[in-house]
Motif scaffolding. Structure first.
Motif, PDB file in Angstrom:
ATOM      1  N   ILE A 116      15.306  19.331 100.988  1.00 33.57           N
ATOM      2  CA  ILE A 116      14.679  20.079 102.082  1.00 33.57           C
ATOM      3  C   ILE A 116      14.267  19.129 103.197  1.00 33.57           C
ATOM      4  O   ILE A 116      14.529  19.368 104.385  1.00 33.57           O
ATOM      5  N   ALA A 117      13.614  18.029 102.819  1.00 37.37           N
ATOM      6  CA  ALA A 117      13.178  17.054 103.822  1.00 37.37           C
ATOM      7  C   ALA A 117      14.370  16.481 104.565  1.00 37.37           C
ATOM      8  O   ALA A 117      14.327  16.286 105.791  1.00 37.37           O
ATOM      9  N   CYS A 175      14.449  16.514  93.418  1.00 39.67           N
ATOM     10  CA  CYS A 175      15.738  16.507  94.100  1.00 39.67           C
ATOM     11  C   CYS A 175      15.765  17.567  95.207  1.00 39.67           C
ATOM     12  O   CYS A 175      16.197  17.293  96.335  1.00 39.67           O
ATOM     13  N   LEU A 176      15.289  18.768  94.894  1.00 41.81           N
ATOM     14  CA  LEU A 176      15.289  19.843  95.880  1.00 41.81           C
ATOM     15  C   LEU A 176      14.320  19.544  97.027  1.00 41.81           C
ATOM     16  O   LEU A 176      14.622  19.831  98.189  1.00 41.81           O
ATOM     17  N   ASP A 177      13.153  18.966  96.701  1.00 38.24           N
ATOM     18  CA  ASP A 177      12.208  18.579  97.751  1.00 38.24           C
ATOM     19  C   ASP A 177      12.840  17.581  98.718  1.00 38.24           C
ATOM     20  O   ASP A 177      12.720  17.698  99.944  1.00 38.24           O
ATOM     21  N   ALA A 184      16.064  10.541 107.166  1.00 29.52           N
ATOM     22  CA  ALA A 184      16.842  11.545 106.420  1.00 29.52           C
ATOM     23  C   ALA A 184      17.818  10.887 105.462  1.00 29.52           C
ATOM     24  O   ALA A 184      18.030  11.365 104.339  1.00 29.52           O
ATOM     25  N   ALA A 185      18.416   9.790 105.875  1.00 27.23           N
ATOM     26  CA  ALA A 185      19.411   9.125 105.022  1.00 27.23           C
ATOM     27  C   ALA A 185      18.775   8.665 103.715  1.00 27.23           C
ATOM     28  O   ALA A 185      19.381   8.791 102.636  1.00 27.23           O
ATOM     29  N   ARG A 186      17.558   8.139 103.795  1.00 31.33           N
ATOM     30  CA  ARG A 186      16.879   7.678 102.582  1.00 31.33           C
ATOM     31  C   ARG A 186      16.577   8.846 101.654  1.00 31.33           C
ATOM     32  O   ARG A 186      16.797   8.767 100.439  1.00 31.33           O
ATOM     33  N   HIS A 187      16.076   9.940 102.217  1.00 33.51           N
ATOM     34  CA  HIS A 187      15.766  11.114 101.389  1.00 33.51           C
ATOM     35  C   HIS A 187      17.022  11.651 100.711  1.00 33.51           C
ATOM     36  O   HIS A 187      17.001  12.001  99.526  1.00 33.51           O
ATOM     37  N   LEU A 188      18.112  11.714 101.461  1.00 40.10           N
ATOM     38  CA  LEU A 188      19.339  12.265 100.899  1.00 40.10           C
ATOM     39  C   LEU A 188      19.895  11.357  99.812  1.00 40.10           C
ATOM     40  O   LEU A 188      20.381  11.831  98.779  1.00 40.10           O
ATOM     41  N   SER A 189      19.804  10.048 100.022  1.00 37.21           N
ATOM     42  CA  SER A 189      20.274   9.105  99.013  1.00 37.21           C
ATOM     43  C   SER A 189      19.478   9.264  97.715  1.00 37.21           C
ATOM     44  O   SER A 189      20.049   9.272  96.612  1.00 37.21           O
ATOM     45  N   GLN A 190      18.152   9.411  97.833  1.00 41.25           N
ATOM     46  CA  GLN A 190      17.320   9.608  96.648  1.00 41.25           C
ATOM     47  C   GLN A 190      17.648  10.930  95.960  1.00 41.25           C
ATOM     48  O   GLN A 190      17.686  11.009  94.725  1.00 41.25           O
ATOM     49  N   ALA A 191      17.903  11.968  96.747  1.00 45.42           N
ATOM     50  CA  ALA A 191      18.251  13.273  96.174  1.00 45.42           C
ATOM     51  C   ALA A 191      19.573  13.181  95.408  1.00 45.42           C
ATOM     52  O   ALA A 191      19.723  13.760  94.329  1.00 45.42           O
ATOM     53  N   GLU A 192      20.528  12.458  95.969  1.00 46.73           N
ATOM     54  CA  GLU A 192      21.834  12.349  95.320  1.00 46.73           C
ATOM     55  C   GLU A 192      21.756  11.571  94.011  1.00 46.73           C
ATOM     56  O   GLU A 192      22.539  11.808  93.091  1.00 46.73           O
ATOM     57  N   LEU A 241      24.368  21.552 102.068  1.00 44.13           N
ATOM     58  CA  LEU A 241      24.154  21.651 103.507  1.00 44.13           C
ATOM     59  C   LEU A 241      23.649  20.330 104.080  1.00 44.13           C
ATOM     60  O   LEU A 241      24.110  19.886 105.151  1.00 44.13           O
ATOM     61  N   ALA A 242      22.721  19.681 103.377  1.00 45.78           N
ATOM     62  CA  ALA A 242      22.212  18.396 103.859  1.00 45.78           C
ATOM     63  C   ALA A 242      23.325  17.347 103.873  1.00 45.78           C
ATOM     64  O   ALA A 242      23.467  16.583 104.839  1.00 45.78           O
TER      65      ALA A 242
END
Length: 940
Positions: free
Chosen positions: A663-664, A658-660, A676-684, A700-701
């Protein structure tokens, strides 16, 4: 020509042979690939690949052959370790196998299989620097999951190594992990062998029989359904029985001795052996398709000298063949026929006797367990205790759990069911069963066993082990609150001198939940109890938890003195290897909090390397995420993206992943990258399960995404939620200035004033540069005071944090423009623009340009030189260094050690280099790099 040795068996395979020659030619030239060869048993898959192996050896390649079978499925990496046993390297498979056998107690965070996988991958990397490598894995359908996963990771790197990975498998059973592996292989590199045509069968019979086949012989051969193995076994059986006659150039079948099936044909071959030969082969069949002569001697009770005449007979009869340093059945079907002709009860008893013989001979735990598993398979007498097996599990079970938890689980289940609860072996083995289930990835099953055992286990040290396992399981499932409740209930019972150990676990769980003040109090109580008891293990963990609390509170001055004390304990206590790693990671974080990036980054790199070597996936994930965050803060965004390792498909701790992703997402949002949208969706998705543990880190992201979508109010709300009720000063400090900026943009003066007060109270009497920067940054934004903003920018510069420095300079330029000082505004605007350019922050550049144009500053700085998307000029400084070291002939592990990177990070850099330069192999990188020697020398 490779057909010469295998000529009869390769009839009808011309097209496949031509394709395999292309593979070998490309491999010898340094270009790797992954291939799959599929087909029914006996169709000629292994024969084809052995011909390929011979040609690869002739071309100067190294060849390693791994064989899987039903008995090896529960033992991680066993086929690969056996195949690479003869590898000409210093740190070979024997060392890796020893690592797998290291005891692993609950709670130490070590995953021996993960560590062994990393060593194996490094070993293959190293081998590829000596000469191209062909790795064949035969009967892949029987491979254990760890072997399949390792092959998957190798498949993803063949484009950058002189490595040909070849899987040989039957169509069934076709597991999900094999489906995924198959999908990763290009369709053109999947070869399916089909039955021979009638004409091809006739040619094969003619070769095997030594003459043109007559009508009856062809009729018999037609019953083989085009299977080459059956055809050759049929002809051999007829020849041995004197049922072939030759008239001129024609060979005809006579008599009635004709095997009606492939199994019958194979049985016929074995019947021609002597009685001692058949008996010895049945013993060998217990050991698998491949076996060592020494193990066969143990199982048979005979000396090696006594075995040799019988083994020579079997080799001459075509039943066995030499396989490097071992022996193997000529075909798995021969071994299967011998194995299955034994009655099941006899087979089970013989397996059990073989297990005892191997144990007496000092064989590793996994070799003994390999015989025990089939000994009890299908045996419903679970309530009957096998005293020898129970004692063996008591003595050896922990090593088996560490090496092969999947194999340990059924044996431990049987033993636990056979012994009454409360009896010492039962309770001990229940603890080991829960640990084995956890290590095998079955967190729910481990939690169920641990919860059940807690109902009756009374021995304090077993209780601690069970709670460690249960807490880890529930934490993975986002059930830390339940784990805390269970711990508090246990702490209310009689624990004697082990109570402080559960207090340590409670303190750690409170940290997971973000309750730092309470965690610190509980850790302090645990420390007092551990000190009175002289329990160095608990002393170390209590100190480690207190350090974590102080670090998260931003009290670096209080945390630093504790490190020396905690490390002195951890370094002298063997069971505290995991804590030692955790301390090193936290020490790096504290150093970064003090803005000492020049020391913090090497420290976390070292911790990550150590975690990688011992297979501690939790600490590896923590170190990797921290390193990514530090590189982001220090402005090394390209390196940060390479480090967070988003594409390796390596299983990681959910919080680290999640943290990785966060950051991305931050970097790519600043760069205006749509991914970025895909990474953030996966993190969430991870954050939904992890809760408060990561909410502040993602704030922040998420705020950036909302702002870029045009909603400054929602962006502000995300930051405020991230700071809500958190006790983590360091995380909050990074959000305050951005939240203040957004509050001013939406006209929320009250929130802005609150944020300024919080920033000023947080700074206190700190002398840390970025702490000194936050308060004037926030106050300067509210008061539109350029002097305060410039002071903040200077502090950020001293801290080595370029992004907030650029943001403060941008704000100072805007404040000066509002006062009519366009010259001063342009100066600071240009400085901010230069920093954003170095970071590649396209979104910030566009926003800054638009803002200053609104003040009438029409002419900004000259357009920056944009980095090219391809070609040599597109390489980052680190990629340029990696290319130079590839040109020097270094392997990925060697480059990693030289540059203080992980091997997987180097793989990422090499992949980027190949893509940007549009090259196909490391050889081509070396060739291209040699043309630019001066440039590489300057980069180094």
């Amino acid at each position: 020509m490779i057909e010469t040795r295998y000529a009869p068996s390769l009839i009808g395979r011309r097209r496949h042979l031509d394709r395999t020659r292309e593979w070998v030619t490309a491999l010898a030239a340094g270009r790797g690939r992954a291939v799959l060869v599929e087909g029914e048993p006996g169709i000629g898959k292994s024969t084809l690949m052995r011909a390929v192996a011979d040609e690869a050896k002739t071309a100067g390649c190294q060849v390693f052959w791994a064989s899987c079978d039903e008995l090896s499925q529960a033992f991680p990496l066993l086929p690969l370790l056996d195949a690479l046993e003869s590898a000409p390297v210093d740190r070979g498979p024997a060392e890796i196998a020893e690592l797998l056998r290291t005891d692993s107690s609950p709670g130490n965070g070590v995953d021996q299989v993960a560590a062994a996988t990393e060593r194996l991958l490094s070993l293959v990397d190293e081998l590829c620097t000596g000469a191209p490598v062909l790795l064949v894995v035969d009967d892949l359908q029987w491979a254990d999951p760890a072997t399949v996963q390792t092959l998957g990771r190798l498949v993803r790197t063949v484009h950058q190594l002189p490595l040909l990975v070849a899987g040989v498998m039957r169509p069934v059973p076709f597991r999900e992990d094999l489906k995924a592996l198959s999908r990763s292989v290009k369709p053109a590199d999947r070869q399916r062998l089909h039955s021979l045509s009638d004409a091809e069968v006739a040619r094969l019979v003619e070769k095997a029989a030594g003459g043109r086949p007559g009508p009856r012989l062809l009729q018999l051969a037609a019953g083989a359904a085009g299977n080459p193995l059956y055809v050759t076994e049929l002809v051999d059986a007829l020849a041995r029985g004197g049922a072939l006659t030759k008239e001129g150039s024609q060979v005809e079948a006579t008599g009635t001795r004709t095997p009606g099936s492939l199994a019958a044909a194979i049985a016929d071959r074995v019947e021609f052996l002597s009685a001692p030969g058949r008996g010895l082969l049945r013993a060998a069949a217990l050991l698998g398709v491949d076996f060592s002569v020494s193990e066969l001697a143990m199982v048979s009770g005979q000396g090696v000298g006594e075995l040799m005449p019988v083994l020579d007979e079997a080799i001459l009869a075509g039943v066995l063949r030499e396989n490097d340093f071992a022996l193997a059945f000529r075909h798995p079907l021969i071994r299967a026929a011998l194995y299955e002709e034994m009655p099941a009860a006899v087979r089970a008893a013989w397996h059990r006797d073989a297990a005892q013989a191997l144990a007496r001979g000092g064989a590793p735990a996994e070799r003994v367990a390999r015989q025990l598993l089939p000994a009890f398979q299908g045996d419903s007498s679970a309530g009957v205790a096998d005293e020898w097996m129970v004692q063996w599990l008591v003595d050896t079970g922990q090593r088996l759990v560490a090496r092969a938890p999947g194999a340990a689980i059924p044996l431990l289940r049987r033993a636990v069911a056979a012994i009454p609860a409360g009896v010492a072996p039962h309770d001990l083995l229940a603890c080991r069963l829960a640990d084995a289930l956890y290590k095998s990835g079955d967190a729910a099953g481990a939690a169920e066993v641990a919860t059940g055992a807690l109902e009756y286990v009374t021995r304090p040290d077993y209780l601690v082990d069970l709670h460690w396992t249960l807490t880890q399981c529930w934490a993975m499932e986002g059930r830390a609150e339940e784990a805390l409740t269970a711990l508090e209930r246990a702490l209310g019972g009689p624990l004697g001198r082990t109570r402080h150990r559960l207090l340590v676990l409670k303190a750690r769980t409170l940290c997971m939940l973000g309750r730092l003040d309470t965690a610190g109090q509980v850790a302090d109580e645990a420390l007092r109890g551990a000190t009175e008891a002289g329990d160095r293990w608990a002393i170390g963990w209590a100190l480690g938890t207190m350090i974590f609390v102080q670090a998260m509170r931003g009290n670096s001055a209080q945390a630093l003195p504790l490190f020396e004390r905690a490390l002195s304990v951890a370094e002298t206590e063997p069971g505290l290897a995991d804590l030692r790693l955790g301390l090193q990671i936290n020490q790096a974080a504290v150093l970064a909090n003090l803005d000492k990036y020049d020391v913090a980054i090497p420290a976390v790199v070292q911790a990550r390397q150590m975690a990688d070597e011992v297979g501690n996936l939790v600490r590896l994930g923590q170190a990797q995420s921290l390193l990514g965050e530090l590189l982001f803060e220090a402005g090394r965004w390209d390196d940060a993206l390479a480090e967070v390792d988003l594409v390796s498909n390596v299983s990681k701790d959910p919080s680290a992943e999640c943290l990785d992703l966060g950051i991305a997402a931050k970097i790519r949002l600043h760069r205006g990258d749509q991914s970025a949208a895909r990474h953030l969706s996966q993190a969430e998705e991870h954050a939904a399960r992890l809760g408060d543990l990561v909410i502040c880190a993602l704030a922040l992201a998420k705020s950036l995404e909302r702002e870029q979508a045009g909603s400054a109010k929602e962006a502000l709300a995300e930051l405020m939620d991230g700071m809500l009720d958190t006790e983590e000063m360091e995380e909050t400090a990074g959000l305050l200035a951005e939240a203040t900026r957004l509050a001013m943009e939406v006209g929320d003066q009250r929130t802005a004033a609150t944020l300024v007060e919080r920033a000023e109270s947080m700074a206190g009497d700190s002398d840390v540069p970025h702490h000194l920067a936050v308060a004037p940054h926030c106050r300067g934004l509210v008061d539109r005071d350029p002097d305060l903003l410039l002071a903040a920018a200077e502090h950020y510069a001293a801290a080595g944090r370029p992004l907030p420095r650029a943001q403060a300079l941008e704000a100072a330029g805007a404040a000066l423009a509002e006062r009519g000082d366009l010259g001063g505004a342009r100066t600071h605007f240009t400085s901010a623009y230069g920093i954003y350019s170095e970071l590649g922050a396209e979104w910030d550049l566009a926003r800054t340009q638009a803002k200053f144009r609104s003040y009438g500053i029409r002419r900004g700085p000259h357009a920056r030189h944009r980095r090219a998307d391809s070609g040599w000029g597109s390489l980052t400084p680190t990629e340029t260094k990696v290319a130079g070291l590839v040109a020097e002939g270094m392997s990925n592990p060697q480059i990693a050690a030289h540059l203080f990177l992980s091997r997987r990070t180097v793989q990422t850099h090499v992949s980027h280099i190949l893509a940007k330069l549009q090259l196909h192999s490391r050889t081509e990188i070396a060739r291209e790099a040699s043309r630019r020697g001066a440039e590489l020398e300057q980069a180094s």
